[in-house]
Design an enzyme around this catalytic site. Structure first.
Site, PDB file in Angstrom:
ATOM      1  CD1 TRP A  69      -2.485   1.770   0.282  1.00  0.00           C
ATOM      2  CD2 TRP A  69      -2.352   1.749   2.506  1.00  0.00           C
ATOM      3  NE1 TRP A  69      -3.323   2.759   0.747  1.00  0.00           N
ATOM      4  CE2 TRP A  69      -3.257   2.764   2.123  1.00  0.00           C
ATOM      5  CE3 TRP A  69      -2.118   1.543   3.864  1.00  0.00           C
ATOM      6  CZ2 TRP A  69      -3.912   3.577   3.043  1.00  0.00           C
ATOM      7  CZ3 TRP A  69      -2.773   2.342   4.779  1.00  0.00           C
ATOM      8  CH2 TRP A  69      -3.667   3.349   4.379  1.00  0.00           C
ATOM      9  CE1 TYR A 112      -4.139  -1.015  -1.123  1.00  0.00           C
ATOM     10  CE2 TYR A 112      -2.457  -2.711  -1.218  1.00  0.00           C
ATOM     11  CZ  TYR A 112      -3.524  -2.122  -0.579  1.00  0.00           C
ATOM     12  OH  TYR A 112      -3.960  -2.640   0.622  1.00  0.00           O
ATOM     13  CG  ASN A 169     -11.332  -2.883   5.803  1.00  0.00           C
ATOM     14  OD1 ASN A 169     -10.616  -2.542   6.735  1.00  0.00           O
ATOM     15  ND2 ASN A 169     -10.943  -2.827   4.534  1.00  0.00           N
ATOM     16  CB  SER A 218      -2.107  -0.142   9.316  1.00  0.00           C
ATOM     17  OG  SER A 218      -2.376   0.495   8.093  1.00  0.00           O
ATOM     18  CG  LEU A 243       4.862  -1.972  11.907  1.00  0.00           C
ATOM     19  CD1 LEU A 243       6.175  -1.643  11.226  1.00  0.00           C
ATOM     20  CD2 LEU A 243       5.078  -2.865  13.120  1.00  0.00           C
ATOM     21  CB  THR A 290      10.143   1.067   0.232  1.00  0.00           C
ATOM     22  OG1 THR A 290      10.623   2.024   1.181  1.00  0.00           O
ATOM     23  CG2 THR A 290       8.649   1.272   0.030  1.00  0.00           C
ATOM     24  CB  ILE A 339      12.550  -5.518   3.490  1.00  0.00           C
ATOM     25  CG1 ILE A 339      11.703  -4.544   2.657  1.00  0.00           C
ATOM     26  CG2 ILE A 339      12.221  -6.958   3.102  1.00  0.00           C
ATOM     27  CD1 ILE A 339      12.028  -4.550   1.169  1.00  0.00           C
ATOM     28  CG  ASN A 380       9.158  -4.905   8.953  1.00  0.00           C
ATOM     29  OD1 ASN A 380       9.304  -4.337  10.024  1.00  0.00           O
ATOM     30  ND2 ASN A 380       8.670  -4.294   7.889  1.00  0.00           N
TER      31      ASN A 380
END
Length: 280
Positions: A28, A57, A146, A194, A196, A238, A243, A246
């Protein structure tokens, strides 16, 4: 298309829930085509096996290019995309899903999501189209995103194809216990976008203290907490450094009291809150 399993595989380097790898690369707002492709390539060659994108996106072609660039077989990659809320009428689902496959440069995706239960979403009509794509072999499973518990249960009742996942905003400041419980009761994986909280987790004292204790980043703590809860996470990153940071969360094991400390965060901080959100 990573192999499916019946539950969580703790022995895997990138464990899975119902066949969905627990750590993925989110895309995203990764809108620069070359940067997006390189992010996907870097992640896959580092060991990620889950890539998440969406029609909205506007980067499906770049995601497909990143998969093509990577020295990883397509069959090893769990690939997910989403149908935007203006495309959820039956014929629009069928048409735009095929367009997504063309942009991605693949014959099928592992998971196709209803991006939001809004606007042109009609449970019977929309999910019939998703089931049709499943029967054609163009998607391996249906996802919803959602969805509140009652919407999830309605979709499961209506949809002929298996619903594998519900993707929702989820992080230590939006723990979504009701949605997690509904998904667990229906054998549906929870996927956190999201994860984080758009960087807000870095400012939480509880998370900062745990990160300092383990000499890791706050991002790793938050992602490890999600994994401990059985939640799939798809953080956007990115650059190679983020990367990798994480990805290293997969090696972090939190102590029970550390999990309890994060569980006890009672602040609610929703980062994604459009007017068409079903909670509004």
């Amino acid at each position: 298309m990573v192999s499916e399993d019946a539950g969580e595989d703790e022995s895997a380097p990138n464990p899975t829930v119902n066949g969905v790898p627990m750590l993925g690369i989110g895309t995203w707002q990764n809108e620069d085509p070359d940067q997006c492709a390189e992010s996907v390539r870097t992640a896959l060659e580092m060991g990620y096996r889950h890539v998440d994108t969406a029609q909205a996106y506007e980067n499906e072609a770049a995601v497909g290019e990143g998969i093509e660039r990577a020295t990883v077989d397509r069959e090893e990659v769990f690939l997910a995309t989403k149908v935007w809320l203006s495309n959820l009428a039956r014929e629009d689902v069928l048409e735009t899903a095929r367009e997504s496959l063309d942009r991605l440069g693949v014959d099928s995706v592992d998971l196709l999501y209803v991006h939001w239960p809004a606007r042109t979403y009609d449970p019977a009509e929309t999910l019939d189209a998703f089931s049709h794509l499943y029967d054609e072999g163009l998607i391996e499973g249906v996802g919803v995103s959602n969805f509140l518990p009652e919407q999830l249960e309605e979709a499961i009742d209506i949809c002929d194809a298996p619903i594998l996942a519900n993707q929702v905003e989820l992080h230590p400041m939006l723990q979504q216990s009701d949605i997690r419980a509904a998904c667990a009761a229906n054998d549906v994986a929870v996927v956190a976008y999201s994860p984080l909280a758009r960087g807000e987790v870095f400012d939480r004292p509880e998370i900062r203290e745990i990160a300092a204790e383990h000499d890791v980043s706050e991002a790793q703590v938050s992602l490890a907490w999600l994994r401990e809860k059985g939640v799939v996470a798809i953080p956007k990153a990115t650059g190679e450094e983020h990367i990798r940071d994480n990805f290293e969360s997969l090696s972090l094991d939190l102590e029970p009291e550390e999990i309890d400390a994060i569980d006890a965060i009672d602040e609610v901080d929703r980062q994604v809150d459009p007017e068409f959100g079903p909670w509004n």
